[in-house]
Design a protein around this motif. Sequence first.
Motif, PDB file in Angstrom:
ATOM      1  N   ILE A  33      26.848  -9.975   9.108  1.00 36.42           N
ATOM      2  CA  ILE A  33      25.678  -9.062   8.787  1.00 36.42           C
ATOM      3  C   ILE A  33      24.583  -9.795   7.905  1.00 36.42           C
ATOM      4  N   LEU A  34      25.248 -10.568   7.039  1.00 29.82           N
ATOM      5  CA  LEU A  34      24.303 -11.211   6.094  1.00 29.82           C
ATOM      6  C   LEU A  34      23.535 -12.278   6.859  1.00 29.82           C
ATOM      7  N   LYS A  35      24.448 -12.977   7.828  1.00 28.51           N
ATOM      8  CA  LYS A  35      23.695 -14.032   8.394  1.00 28.51           C
ATOM      9  C   LYS A  35      22.740 -13.861   9.467  1.00 28.51           C
ATOM     10  N   SER A  36      22.969 -12.600  10.276  1.00 27.88           N
ATOM     11  CA  SER A  36      22.118 -12.007  11.116  1.00 27.88           C
ATOM     12  C   SER A  36      20.735 -11.901  11.004  1.00 27.88           C
ATOM     13  N   PRO A  37      19.680 -11.846  11.761  1.00 26.57           N
ATOM     14  CA  PRO A  37      18.264 -11.591  11.642  1.00 26.57           C
ATOM     15  C   PRO A  37      18.089 -10.199  10.778  1.00 26.57           C
ATOM     16  N   GLU A  38      17.060 -10.260  10.156  1.00 27.97           N
ATOM     17  CA  GLU A  38      16.633  -8.842   9.607  1.00 27.97           C
ATOM     18  C   GLU A  38      16.688  -7.720  10.234  1.00 27.97           C
ATOM     19  N   HIS A  39      16.263  -7.832  11.547  1.00 36.19           N
ATOM     20  CA  HIS A  39      15.996  -6.449  12.366  1.00 36.19           C
ATOM     21  C   HIS A  39      17.375  -6.016  12.890  1.00 36.19           C
ATOM     22  N   PHE A  40      18.352  -6.738  13.033  1.00 31.94           N
ATOM     23  CA  PHE A  40      19.810  -6.444  13.240  1.00 31.94           C
ATOM     24  C   PHE A  40      20.275  -5.479  12.187  1.00 31.94           C
ATOM     25  N   ALA A  41      20.182  -5.887  10.764  1.00 30.77           N
ATOM     26  CA  ALA A  41      20.715  -5.493   9.763  1.00 30.77           C
ATOM     27  C   ALA A  41      19.984  -3.885   9.657  1.00 30.77           C
ATOM     28  N   GLU A  46      20.060   1.930  10.546  1.00 36.72           N
ATOM     29  CA  GLU A  46      19.367   3.057  11.054  1.00 36.72           C
ATOM     30  C   GLU A  46      20.377   3.830  12.051  1.00 36.72           C
ATOM     31  N   ALA A  47      21.065   3.144  12.789  1.00 37.53           N
ATOM     32  CA  ALA A  47      21.989   3.647  13.944  1.00 37.53           C
ATOM     33  C   ALA A  47      23.048   4.426  13.038  1.00 37.53           C
ATOM     34  N   VAL A  48      23.487   4.105  11.962  1.00 39.03           N
ATOM     35  CA  VAL A  48      24.686   4.642  11.035  1.00 39.03           C
ATOM     36  C   VAL A  48      24.063   5.956  10.556  1.00 39.03           C
ATOM     37  N   GLU A  49      22.825   5.999   9.939  1.00 39.09           N
ATOM     38  CA  GLU A  49      22.025   7.081   9.650  1.00 39.09           C
ATOM     39  C   GLU A  49      21.791   8.293  10.520  1.00 39.09           C
ATOM     40  N   GLN A  50      21.203   7.717  11.667  1.00 39.76           N
ATOM     41  CA  GLN A  50      20.891   8.444  12.938  1.00 39.76           C
ATOM     42  C   GLN A  50      22.165   9.384  13.258  1.00 39.76           C
ATOM     43  N   VAL A  51      23.105   8.685  13.454  1.00 40.54           N
ATOM     44  CA  VAL A  51      24.149   9.502  14.143  1.00 40.54           C
ATOM     45  C   VAL A  51      24.646  10.602  13.002  1.00 40.54           C
ATOM     46  N   LYS A  52      24.753  10.417  11.768  1.00 45.63           N
ATOM     47  CA  LYS A  52      25.021  11.241  10.881  1.00 45.63           C
ATOM     48  C   LYS A  52      23.994  12.519  10.860  1.00 45.63           C
ATOM     49  N   ARG A  53      22.636  12.227  10.977  1.00 44.76           N
ATOM     50  CA  ARG A  53      21.543  13.044  10.994  1.00 44.76           C
ATOM     51  C   ARG A  53      21.414  13.791  12.250  1.00 44.76           C
ATOM     52  N   ASN A  54      21.922  13.345  13.622  1.00 45.70           N
ATOM     53  CA  ASN A  54      21.547  13.691  14.519  1.00 45.70           C
ATOM     54  C   ASN A  54      22.465  14.760  15.323  1.00 45.70           C
ATOM     55  N   VAL A  55      23.688  14.155  15.271  1.00 44.29           N
ATOM     56  CA  VAL A  55      24.790  14.700  15.812  1.00 44.29           C
ATOM     57  C   VAL A  55      25.479  15.461  14.943  1.00 44.29           C
TER      58      VAL A  55
END
Length: 205
Positions: A33-41, A46-55
């Motif tokens: 994750i650290l080595k990945s581009p900014e947008h991946f992180a 965002e996906a982790v937050e969305q799944v908690k918020r929406n499901v």
Amino acid sequence: MVSNLPSLDKLIHELSKLPGIGNKTAGRLAYHILKSPEHFAHELSEAVEQVKRNVRECSHCYSYTETEEQCMYCTDPKRSNDVLCVVEDPSDISRIESSGAFRGRYHVLHGALSPLDGVTPQDLKIDPLIQKIRESQTGDECITEVILALDADLEGDTTVLYLAKILGEMGVNTTRIAHGVPIGGDIDYIDFRTLGRAIENRVQL
Ligand SMILES: [Zn+2]
């Protein structure tokens, strides 16, 4: 694994809490994750937050739903109302659906009884299950069979015994999926064809 970088160590620590992820794998993922581009992180968090918020839990079967109050299995008019399949976790439903062997409704317990770990009937969605069956018995669309699709381990067996007694007293035909799988088999690990057969060859309790 310790990196001596407080932020990276925190990420490793959080990732290592995931099932099946040991400290070593958590370290590998964190460095990735650290080595990945900014947008991946950004998208990952965002996906982790969305799944908690929406499901959220379906108000009827306690599986998961995203847009509606009730899930697609509860609202599908083509599914039959007289057979109810009881599972431990929402993820079990996807497995059973891939088998294609079941077209009734579901009920998710969110776990299995485990007296040693202090998991009692009150900790599971057992009361709503009983209430749902009782209500169906006074209406037009009576639940005539309950299939217990629980794991073949100690907790699954304990839950089956507990439910079979209650459901038997309520006059409901109760069956359990056949386990042509190793003892202790988690239904997560059964391939969908075996699971389909396990549902077709369910045993009377
Ligand atoms: Zn539902």
